[in-house]
Structure formats: structure tokens, C-alpha cells
Design an enzyme around this catalytic site. Structure first.
Site, short mmCIF file in Angstrom:
data_model
loop_
_atom_site.label_atom_id
_atom_site.label_comp_id
_atom_site.label_asym_id
_atom_site.label_seq_id
_atom_site.Cartn_x
_atom_site.Cartn_y
_atom_site.Cartn_z
N LYS A 188 1.32 4.22 -2.96
CA LYS A 188 1.02 5.65 -2.82
C LYS A 188 2.26 6.50 -3.11
CE LYS A 188 -3.38 5.21 -1.67
NZ LYS A 188 -4.47 5.60 -2.60
N TYR A 220 0.84 -1.21 0.00
CA TYR A 220 0.00 0.00 0.00
C TYR A 220 0.87 1.26 0.00
CZ TYR A 220 -3.44 3.45 1.57
OH TYR A 220 -4.25 4.56 1.68
P1 NAP Z 1 -13.11 2.69 1.33
O1 NAP Z 1 -14.21 3.14 2.21
O2 NAP Z 1 -12.61 1.29 1.40
O3 NAP Z 1 -13.54 3.02 -0.18
C1 NAP Z 1 -12.72 2.67 -1.27
C2 NAP Z 1 -13.50 2.89 -2.54
O4 NAP Z 1 -12.65 2.49 -3.64
C3 NAP Z 1 -14.78 2.04 -2.62
O5 NAP Z 1 -15.78 2.75 -3.28
C4 NAP Z 1 -14.33 0.86 -3.48
O6 NAP Z 1 -15.37 0.21 -4.16
C5 NAP Z 1 -13.43 1.60 -4.45
N1 NAP Z 1 -12.60 0.70 -5.25
C6 NAP Z 1 -11.69 -0.20 -4.84
N2 NAP Z 1 -11.19 -0.85 -5.91
C7 NAP Z 1 -11.80 -0.35 -7.01
C8 NAP Z 1 -11.75 -0.62 -8.38
N3 NAP Z 1 -10.92 -1.55 -8.90
N4 NAP Z 1 -12.51 0.11 -9.23
C9 NAP Z 1 -13.35 1.06 -8.75
N5 NAP Z 1 -13.49 1.34 -7.46
C10 NAP Z 1 -12.71 0.64 -6.59
O7 NAP Z 1 -11.80 3.59 1.53
P2 NAP Z 1 -11.61 5.17 1.82
O8 NAP Z 1 -11.02 5.28 3.17
O9 NAP Z 1 -12.83 5.92 1.46
O10 NAP Z 1 -10.42 5.47 0.77
C11 NAP Z 1 -10.55 6.36 -0.32
C12 NAP Z 1 -9.13 6.73 -0.75
O11 NAP Z 1 -8.46 7.41 0.33
C13 NAP Z 1 -8.25 5.54 -1.10
O12 NAP Z 1 -7.45 5.83 -2.22
C14 NAP Z 1 -7.38 5.37 0.13
O13 NAP Z 1 -6.14 4.75 -0.15
C15 NAP Z 1 -7.20 6.82 0.56
N6 NAP Z 1 -6.83 7.01 1.96
C16 NAP Z 1 -7.67 6.65 2.96
C17 NAP Z 1 -7.29 6.85 4.29
C18 NAP Z 1 -8.21 6.52 5.44
O14 NAP Z 1 -7.79 6.68 6.60
N7 NAP Z 1 -9.45 6.09 5.21
C19 NAP Z 1 -6.04 7.41 4.59
C20 NAP Z 1 -5.20 7.76 3.54
C21 NAP Z 1 -5.61 7.56 2.23
P3 NAP Z 1 -16.13 -1.09 -3.54
O15 NAP Z 1 -17.16 -0.57 -2.59
O16 NAP Z 1 -16.71 -1.74 -4.77
O17 NAP Z 1 -15.09 -1.93 -2.86
#
Ligand code: NAP
Length: 242
Positions: free
Chosen positions: A169, A165
Site C-alpha cells: 500500500k 500488505y
Molecule cells: P474483500 O472483502 O476481501 O474484497 C476484496 C475484493 O478484491 C474481492 O472482490 C476479491 O475477489 C478481489 N480481488 C482479490 N484479488 C483479485 C484479483 N487478482 N483480481 C480481481 N479481483 C481480486 O476486501 P475489502 O475489505 O472489501 O477490500 C477492498 C480494498 O480495500 C482492498 O484494496 C483492501 O486492501 C482495502 N482496505 C480494506 C480495509 C478493511 O478494513 N476492510 C482497510 C484498508 C484498506 P474474490 O472474491 O474473487 O476474492
């Protein structure tokens, strides 16, 4: 002024859905990208029920055919794209394993979505972004991808070794710099952001930030003015170390 059109990938839940909601609340026509058609429709319907301008679009960022079809659909619906938020992301690392023991399959699956998918979506949408008066690309990265933090024992992020991961990034950050350089003489701005540690399915219930604040940095960089930055890495208004 023309209404802005924004595509947010992985917007059926989490930070992506909240980013769509906040942009739509500012009058942007949002396209909720989702790899599952039904979940995407439900998310867009929930926004529309709040009186917000939203539609859904089925797109799996790890599937080339799906990306091409999505680009054609946006072309026929709108003829252009003003904002692309590359938000879809996955974390597959086994948390009980050290960096050296993560399987190659984990690395491949992670890079397929977080890096190759993000680049492929950007390549497919760039012709539509070039038709915008002021295109904006926001790459949702993570502070865990900062080599500065990962290599500094004094950084609070230092112990969080989630290698596939984190390195994905880091690649997103470096790609952001490459693309911003290519587009430096156009109106298109490309930036990477860290949303914060956010309460989502990925971030977990014990994360420090609510999703409303977690979407703020994406929204801010999506709406930056023509004299705003490009090729940077940001969190809530602060420039982050690479
Ligand atoms: P999340 O709730 O797990 O949501 C991830 C989203 O990405 C979901 O809609 C998922 O769809 C979608 N996804 C995954 N693989 C995909 C694919 N092949 N094609 C299309 N959609 C896909 O995570 P989140 O926390 O909202 O994360 C959003 C972004 O923020 C990510 O890039 C993550 O790395 C980044 N981020 C998050 C955090 C944190 O603390 N949450 C911190 C730093 C960075 P499904 O519902 O179909 O699985």
C-alpha cells in the site's frame, strides 16, 4: 449531461460492491469487475434488482490477458471510461509471523495483485480515461501503508506490522503521486484513499466501520469536481499523512 461510466475492480463483494452500489445510486453506470464471472454476474444482478445501472466484467487484475480483454470490452461497450476505482486487494501475510519471517512467496503474491495488478489495470484503462471529459482514478490504499504512521510510536497504526500488505500500500501511495504528476496538465485526477477499518472478509467482523461508510471515501474521490485535489491521500474528507 452524459451518464458517467465507472469500473470498480474487485467489486463482487466487500467495499468494492458497496462502492458500485453507491455510485450507481448517484446515476453512474457501474461496471462490476470480478475475477470470477459468476460472482461478478450475481453482484451486478443484485444491483440491477435494486433498479441500479450495473453490468459485470470478468477481470483478474493479476492476469495481463484478462486486463487487456476487459479494456477492449469497455472500449466496445462504451468507447470511454470516466472513473476507475482500483479496489481489488489481498492480504496474505501470516499474522503469527514477524516482518522478517514473511515468505518471499507472500511478498510476490501480495505485490502481484495490490501493486503490479493495479498499475497494469491503470495502464490498460488510461487510453479510455483520456477520452473522458473528466477522468478520475481512485487507488484504494490503506492507512497501514503510511510510513508516517508506521514509524511513529504515538500513532494507533504503529503496532500493526503486516509487512507485505503495508509495503504494497505504501507502493500504491507512491505510484499515485507518480501518475498524478504525469497527468497534472490533463483533466484526469488521481488520488489514494483509506476506506477505514471496515467489516468485510478482509477487515473482519470486529472492524469498527460498516461497509456503507467504508465505501464513502472512494465514492467521494470518484465524483470530485474539476477543481478538486489530485495526487493526495484521503479518508472521509481528511488529507492523510503519506
Ligand atoms: P474483500 O472483502 O476481501 O474484497 C476484496 C475484493 O478484491 C474481492 O472482490 C476479491 O475477489 C478481489 N480481488 C482479490 N484479488 C483479485 C484479483 N487478482 N483480481 C480481481 N479481483 C481480486 O476486501 P475489502 O475489505 O472489501 O477490500 C477492498 C480494498 O480495500 C482492498 O484494496 C483492501 O486492501 C482495502 N482496505 C480494506 C480495509 C478493511 O478494513 N476492510 C482497510 C484498508 C484498506 P474474490 O472474491 O474473487 O476474492
Amino acid at each position: 449531461m452524459q451518464q458517467k461510466i465507472a469500473l470498480i475492480t474487485g467489486a463482487n463483494k466487500g467495499i468494492g460492491l458497496e462502492t458500485a452500489r453507491q455510485l450507481a445510486a448517484q446515476g453512474v453506470q457501474v461496471i462490476v469487475g470480478s475475477r470470477d464471472a459468476e460472482r461478478g454476474r450475481a453482484a451486478a444482478d443484485a444491483l440491477k434488482a435494486q433498479g441500479l445501472p450495473a453490468t459485470s466484467l470478468t477481470m483478474d487484475v493479476a492476469d495481463a490477458g484478462s486486463i487487456e480483454a476487459a479494456a477492449r470490452e469497455i472500449e466496445s461497450r462504451h468507447g470511454r471510461l470516466d472513473i476507475l476505482i482500483n479496489n481489488a486487494g489481498v492480504m496474505h501475510d501470516a499474522m503469527d509471523q514477524p516482518p522478517s519471517a514473511q515468505s518471499i512467496d507472500t511478498w510476490r503474491k501480495t505485490f502481484e495483485t495490490n501493486v503490479f495488478g493495479l498499475v497494469a489495470v491503470t495502464q490498460a484503462m488510461l487510453p479510455l480515461l483520456r477520452k473522458s471529459a473528466a477522468g478520475r482514478i481512485v487507488n484504494v490504499s490503506s492507512r497501514l501503508g503510511s510510513i508516517t504512521d508506521q514509524s511513529d510510536p504515538a500513532s494507533p497504526y504503529y503496532p500493526f506490522k503486516v509487512p507485505a500488505y503495508n509495503v504494497s500500500k505504501t507502493a500504491v501511495n507512491s505510484w499515485t503521486v507518480q501518475l498524478a504528476y504525469e497527468l497534472r496538465d490533463t483533466g484526469i485526477k488521481v488520488n489514494a484513499i483509506h476506506p477505514g477499518h471496515v467489516k468485510t472478509d478482509m477487515g473482519g467482523a470486529s472492524a469498527s466501520m460498516e461497509v456503507g461508510d467504508g465505501a464513502r471515501t472512494s465514492v467521494e474521490l470518484a465524483l470530485i469536481a474539476d477543481d478538486g485535489p489530485t495526487g493526495g491521500f484521503f479518508h472521509l474528507g481528511d488529507r492523510l499523512p503519506w
